[in-house]
Design a protein around this motif. Structure first.
Motif, PDB file in Angstrom:
ATOM      1  N   UNK A 269     -49.234 -61.977  38.411  1.00 49.08           N
ATOM      2  CA  UNK A 269     -47.941 -61.435  38.815  1.00 49.08           C
ATOM      3  C   UNK A 269     -47.717 -60.071  38.191  1.00 49.08           C
ATOM      4  N   UNK A 270     -46.465 -59.666  38.146  1.00 50.61           N
ATOM      5  CA  UNK A 270     -46.141 -58.395  37.513  1.00 50.61           C
ATOM      6  C   UNK A 270     -44.838 -58.544  36.730  1.00 50.61           C
ATOM      7  N   UNK A 271     -44.622 -57.609  35.814  1.00 51.83           N
ATOM      8  CA  UNK A 271     -43.383 -57.600  35.046  1.00 51.83           C
ATOM      9  C   UNK A 271     -42.898 -56.159  34.952  1.00 51.83           C
ATOM     10  N   UNK A 272     -41.588 -55.990  34.850  1.00 53.26           N
ATOM     11  CA  UNK A 272     -40.978 -54.673  34.759  1.00 53.26           C
ATOM     12  C   UNK A 272     -41.036 -54.222  33.301  1.00 53.26           C
ATOM     13  N   UNK A 273     -41.434 -52.968  33.098  1.00 52.16           N
ATOM     14  CA  UNK A 273     -41.508 -52.413  31.745  1.00 52.16           C
ATOM     15  C   UNK A 273     -40.120 -52.056  31.237  1.00 52.16           C
ATOM     16  N   UNK A 274     -39.827 -52.431  29.998  1.00 49.81           N
ATOM     17  CA  UNK A 274     -38.604 -51.975  29.355  1.00 49.81           C
ATOM     18  C   UNK A 274     -38.907 -50.627  28.692  1.00 49.81           C
ATOM     19  N   UNK A 275     -37.930 -50.052  28.011  1.00 49.24           N
ATOM     20  CA  UNK A 275     -38.115 -48.726  27.393  1.00 49.24           C
ATOM     21  C   UNK A 275     -39.244 -48.718  26.352  1.00 49.24           C
ATOM     22  N   UNK A 276     -39.323 -49.764  25.546  1.00 50.55           N
ATOM     23  CA  UNK A 276     -40.371 -49.825  24.525  1.00 50.55           C
ATOM     24  C   UNK A 276     -41.749 -49.971  25.180  1.00 50.55           C
ATOM     25  N   UNK A 277     -41.835 -50.789  26.212  1.00 42.39           N
ATOM     26  CA  UNK A 277     -43.093 -50.960  26.930  1.00 42.39           C
ATOM     27  C   UNK A 277     -43.532 -49.678  27.612  1.00 42.39           C
ATOM     28  N   UNK A 278     -42.560 -48.959  28.169  1.00 45.19           N
ATOM     29  CA  UNK A 278     -42.864 -47.679  28.822  1.00 45.19           C
ATOM     30  C   UNK A 278     -43.392 -46.681  27.780  1.00 45.19           C
ATOM     31  N   UNK A 279     -42.769 -46.643  26.610  1.00 45.44           N
ATOM     32  CA  UNK A 279     -43.202 -45.726  25.552  1.00 45.44           C
ATOM     33  C   UNK A 279     -44.638 -46.044  25.105  1.00 45.44           C
ATOM     34  N   UNK A 280     -44.949 -47.346  24.981  1.00 43.70           N
ATOM     35  CA  UNK A 280     -46.309 -47.746  24.608  1.00 43.70           C
ATOM     36  C   UNK A 280     -47.312 -47.329  25.691  1.00 43.70           C
ATOM     37  N   UNK A 281     -46.939 -47.499  26.952  1.00 38.21           N
ATOM     38  CA  UNK A 281     -47.833 -47.124  28.044  1.00 38.21           C
ATOM     39  C   UNK A 281     -48.052 -45.608  28.086  1.00 38.21           C
ATOM     40  N   UNK A 282     -46.987 -44.842  27.853  1.00 39.21           N
ATOM     41  CA  UNK A 282     -47.115 -43.376  27.825  1.00 39.21           C
ATOM     42  C   UNK A 282     -48.059 -42.979  26.694  1.00 39.21           C
ATOM     43  N   UNK A 283     -47.878 -43.572  25.519  1.00 36.20           N
ATOM     44  CA  UNK A 283     -48.720 -43.267  24.364  1.00 36.20           C
ATOM     45  C   UNK A 283     -50.183 -43.626  24.643  1.00 36.20           C
ATOM     46  N   UNK A 284     -50.413 -44.802  25.216  1.00 39.27           N
ATOM     47  CA  UNK A 284     -51.770 -45.235  25.539  1.00 39.27           C
ATOM     48  C   UNK A 284     -52.416 -44.315  26.566  1.00 39.27           C
ATOM     49  N   UNK A 285     -51.667 -43.958  27.598  1.00 37.66           N
ATOM     50  CA  UNK A 285     -52.195 -43.076  28.653  1.00 37.66           C
ATOM     51  C   UNK A 285     -52.539 -41.705  28.087  1.00 37.66           C
ATOM     52  N   UNK A 286     -51.681 -41.152  27.245  1.00 34.76           N
ATOM     53  CA  UNK A 286     -51.959 -39.852  26.645  1.00 34.76           C
ATOM     54  C   UNK A 286     -53.193 -39.913  25.740  1.00 34.76           C
ATOM     55  N   UNK A 287     -53.349 -40.990  24.983  1.00 29.71           N
ATOM     56  CA  UNK A 287     -54.515 -41.141  24.112  1.00 29.71           C
ATOM     57  C   UNK A 287     -55.786 -41.236  24.944  1.00 29.71           C
ATOM     58  N   UNK A 288     -55.735 -41.967  26.058  1.00 29.96           N
ATOM     59  CA  UNK A 288     -56.906 -42.070  26.914  1.00 29.96           C
ATOM     60  C   UNK A 288     -57.231 -40.729  27.573  1.00 29.96           C
ATOM     61  N   UNK A 289     -56.211 -39.986  27.963  1.00 29.55           N
ATOM     62  CA  UNK A 289     -56.446 -38.675  28.563  1.00 29.55           C
ATOM     63  C   UNK A 289     -57.086 -37.726  27.540  1.00 29.55           C
ATOM     64  N   UNK A 290     -56.632 -37.793  26.299  1.00 25.88           N
ATOM     65  CA  UNK A 290     -57.213 -36.952  25.247  1.00 25.88           C
ATOM     66  C   UNK A 290     -58.682 -37.311  25.027  1.00 25.88           C
ATOM     67  N   UNK A 291     -58.982 -38.588  25.096  1.00 24.25           N
ATOM     68  CA  UNK A 291     -60.334 -39.054  24.844  1.00 24.25           C
ATOM     69  C   UNK A 291     -61.291 -38.776  25.996  1.00 24.25           C
ATOM     70  N   UNK A 292     -60.842 -38.994  27.231  1.00 21.52           N
ATOM     71  CA  UNK A 292     -61.740 -38.929  28.373  1.00 21.52           C
ATOM     72  C   UNK A 292     -61.613 -37.694  29.248  1.00 21.52           C
ATOM     73  N   UNK A 293     -60.491 -36.999  29.192  1.00 14.70           N
ATOM     74  CA  UNK A 293     -60.252 -35.878  30.122  1.00 14.70           C
ATOM     75  C   UNK A 293     -60.231 -34.562  29.371  1.00 14.70           C
ATOM     76  N   UNK A 294     -61.361 -34.078  28.941  1.00 17.45           N
ATOM     77  CA  UNK A 294     -61.435 -32.843  28.156  1.00 17.45           C
ATOM     78  C   UNK A 294     -61.626 -31.640  29.035  1.00 17.45           C
TER      79      UNK A 294
END
Length: 136
Positions: free
Chosen positions: A111-136
């Protein structure tokens, strides 16, 4: 002696051939199979069994309820083309996280779940870290 062995085997297996199984979905939409009835008020489908399921060697016997698990993702080769695809997806994810008011993610249970503000912040942080690592 052989006749008694066959008779004992038939007596032991006979009740299993007439067993009853139940199939139902819980509130999260997960399908369950069980040999005992589900909680009262649950829409249930009775399934007639025709034999015994024996788990493969080395695996534990199944519990009374079984939920399907997705197959693990196969590893992806680290090629420039795959990195480009990954970076495009990460950019789309970052764009969605920054622009959309409501964002849903996979809950790992089909299924799926809606992200709350804290979950959204964690996802933004994770996405930015992955972009830094893989998208040079």
């Amino acid at each position: 002696m052989r006749r008694y062995l066959v008779l004992a085997l038939l007596v032991a297996v006979c009740p299993l051939a007439f067993g009853q199984a139940y199939k139902w979905k819980d509130a999260q939409g997960v399908t369950h199979y069980s040999d005992s009835p589900p909680p009262a008020g649950t829409k249930v489908e009775k399934i007639k069994t025709s034999g015994v399921v024996i788990p493969p060697a080395g695996e534990p016997a199944p519990a009374s309820t079984v939920a399907a698990k997705p197959a693990p993702a196969a590893p992806v080769a680290d090629t420039p083309a795959n990195r480009t695809k990954l970076c495009e997806q990460l950019r789309k994810n970052a764009d969605t996280l920054s622009k959309e008011k409501v964002v849903s993610v996979d809950d790992g249970k089909g299924g799926s779940r809606v992200l709350d503000d804290a979950g959204r912040a964690r996802q933004v942080e994770t996405t930015q870290a992955q972009m830094t690592l893989y998208c040079k």
